[in-house]
Design a protein around this motif. Sequence first.
Motif, mmCIF file in Angstrom:
data_model
loop_
_atom_site.group_PDB
_atom_site.id
_atom_site.type_symbol
_atom_site.label_atom_id
_atom_site.label_comp_id
_atom_site.label_asym_id
_atom_site.label_seq_id
_atom_site.Cartn_x
_atom_site.Cartn_y
_atom_site.Cartn_z
ATOM 1 N N VAL A 169 -24.290 -45.722 79.133
ATOM 2 C CA VAL A 169 -24.025 -46.033 77.724
ATOM 3 C C VAL A 169 -25.331 -46.280 76.975
ATOM 4 O O VAL A 169 -25.497 -45.858 75.820
ATOM 5 C CB VAL A 169 -23.088 -47.247 77.619
ATOM 6 N N LEU A 170 -26.284 -46.936 77.628
ATOM 7 C CA LEU A 170 -27.525 -47.290 76.954
ATOM 8 C C LEU A 170 -28.396 -46.074 76.673
ATOM 9 O O LEU A 170 -28.964 -45.930 75.585
ATOM 10 C CB LEU A 170 -28.295 -48.305 77.798
ATOM 11 N N LEU A 171 -28.501 -45.168 77.642
ATOM 12 C CA LEU A 171 -29.421 -44.048 77.499
ATOM 13 C C LEU A 171 -28.781 -42.821 76.855
ATOM 14 O O LEU A 171 -29.401 -42.165 76.012
ATOM 15 C CB LEU A 171 -29.999 -43.676 78.868
ATOM 16 N N VAL A 184 -32.757 -43.282 68.241
ATOM 17 C CA VAL A 184 -33.782 -42.303 67.848
ATOM 18 C C VAL A 184 -33.489 -41.748 66.459
ATOM 19 O O VAL A 184 -34.386 -41.643 65.607
ATOM 20 C CB VAL A 184 -33.862 -41.182 68.900
ATOM 21 N N GLU A 185 -32.232 -41.380 66.190
ATOM 22 C CA GLU A 185 -31.901 -40.839 64.872
ATOM 23 C C GLU A 185 -32.039 -41.891 63.781
ATOM 24 O O GLU A 185 -32.406 -41.567 62.647
ATOM 25 C CB GLU A 185 -30.476 -40.278 64.879
ATOM 26 N N THR A 186 -31.764 -43.150 64.104
ATOM 27 C CA THR A 186 -31.910 -44.199 63.096
ATOM 28 C C THR A 186 -33.369 -44.448 62.770
ATOM 29 O O THR A 186 -33.750 -44.545 61.587
ATOM 30 C CB THR A 186 -31.254 -45.498 63.588
ATOM 31 N N LEU A 187 -34.213 -44.549 63.774
ATOM 32 C CA LEU A 187 -35.629 -44.842 63.541
ATOM 33 C C LEU A 187 -36.385 -43.662 62.948
ATOM 34 O O LEU A 187 -37.338 -43.846 62.193
ATOM 35 C CB LEU A 187 -36.284 -45.283 64.857
ATOM 36 N N SER A 188 -35.987 -42.445 63.313
ATOM 37 C CA SER A 188 -36.673 -41.250 62.815
ATOM 38 C C SER A 188 -36.022 -40.659 61.584
ATOM 39 O O SER A 188 -36.442 -39.591 61.132
ATOM 40 C CB SER A 188 -36.728 -40.185 63.912
ATOM 41 N N HIS A 189 -34.977 -41.316 61.049
ATOM 42 C CA HIS A 189 -34.269 -40.837 59.859
ATOM 43 C C HIS A 189 -33.709 -39.437 60.064
ATOM 44 O O HIS A 189 -33.857 -38.547 59.212
ATOM 45 C CB HIS A 189 -35.177 -40.866 58.627
ATOM 46 N N SER A 194 -34.369 -36.143 65.784
ATOM 47 C CA SER A 194 -34.539 -36.398 67.207
ATOM 48 C C SER A 194 -35.583 -35.422 67.762
ATOM 49 O O SER A 194 -36.147 -34.596 67.027
ATOM 50 C CB SER A 194 -33.203 -36.231 67.931
ATOM 51 N N LEU A 195 -35.828 -35.513 69.077
ATOM 52 C CA LEU A 195 -36.830 -34.628 69.670
ATOM 53 C C LEU A 195 -36.407 -33.158 69.582
ATOM 54 O O LEU A 195 -37.213 -32.287 69.251
ATOM 55 C CB LEU A 195 -37.064 -35.041 71.127
ATOM 56 N N GLY A 196 -35.136 -32.895 69.895
ATOM 57 C CA GLY A 196 -34.665 -31.523 69.803
ATOM 58 C C GLY A 196 -34.664 -30.998 68.387
ATOM 59 O O GLY A 196 -35.065 -29.851 68.132
ATOM 60 N N LYS A 197 -34.231 -31.806 67.425
ATOM 61 C CA LYS A 197 -34.229 -31.372 66.035
ATOM 62 C C LYS A 197 -35.643 -31.219 65.496
ATOM 63 O O LYS A 197 -35.918 -30.333 64.674
ATOM 64 C CB LYS A 197 -33.441 -32.368 65.185
ATOM 65 N N GLY A 248 -23.019 -40.654 66.890
ATOM 66 C CA GLY A 248 -23.207 -40.840 68.330
ATOM 67 C C GLY A 248 -21.919 -41.133 69.067
ATOM 68 O O GLY A 248 -21.670 -40.586 70.153
ATOM 69 N N LEU A 249 -21.066 -41.980 68.503
ATOM 70 C CA LEU A 249 -19.814 -42.320 69.179
ATOM 71 C C LEU A 249 -18.863 -41.127 69.251
ATOM 72 O O LEU A 249 -18.237 -40.873 70.292
ATOM 73 C CB LEU A 249 -19.134 -43.486 68.456
#
Length: 309
Positions: free
Chosen positions: A65-67, A75-80, A83-86, A110-111
């Motif tokens: 659940v964590l990873l 990642v999406e929240t902090l990078s607005h 993500s790495l793939g995007k 995410g959910l």
Amino acid sequence: MSELVTGEAVALELRPAKLPSRALAVLLDLAVAVVAYIVVTIAVVAATASLDEAAQAALSVALFVLLLVGGPIAVETLSHGRSLGKLACGLRVVRDDGGPIRFRHALVRGLIGVIEILLTLGVIAVIASLVSARGRRLGDVFAGTLVVRERVPEGRTGFVPPPPPWLAGRFSALDLSAVPDGLWLEVRQYLTRMRSLDPQVGWGMAQRLAAELAARTGAPVPPGVPPAPYLAAVLHERQTREARRAFAAAPPAGDRPSAAPGAMPPPMPQAAAPYRPEPSEPYRPVPQDPPPVEDRSGSRPSTGFVPPA
């Protein structure tokens, strides 16, 4: 190109990401998350070898659940939305109005992504993207987001051609207040893509847009004017009016003098008279003493005084 109009009636020219680029970005994100999950799981199992099986199973679920769920959300929240793939594919997640996403958007994506990507191996996400007009999966629909292309090739940027010189200023008396923003956006998109369209298809689109624009303005298309130059000239007239309205020079309200109602306006200050030099007096030579009379008898000149007898 996506036709997004914000609350301020500003049209956003966003290019929704296609399914292949989105699938590649998701695969890259999943590969990174799975590798991190395996490495962390091996380290945790080695560190907690003395625990029983129930505790190890609980740790495995918590790591999953964590990873695999919390990691992409963070990642999406902090990078607005990148993500790495995007980031590798030149994509980004934005809101429906074009703004950056927040934690609640990333949480919903995410959910729901656990169900439509992880548990169903992406089958639901692919079907939803194919059905949606802008390629959105269920997580985007519920979160109110959209995945767009952030890197656009330079050669494909929209350039609106200017109207021909013989049409400049010809439509300055048109009433453009009844033309909706959607029609302006269609006209602009046609002008930016008319060189890449089929000639017959482009001519038909130009005639349709010119007829709609003429119906909205209440003035027919002038005879002898092709539809494409007519659209370019009217759009140029609208942009000119907006620029004139935006950059009109007006003094601030605080700098304007306040006058009582019915009072006469103050008199205009008189301009100062130009400087004129006064005429100078004619030149008059200064009188000087006569030169001394030279005494022929001596070497010294006479002083004019007579010596006493």
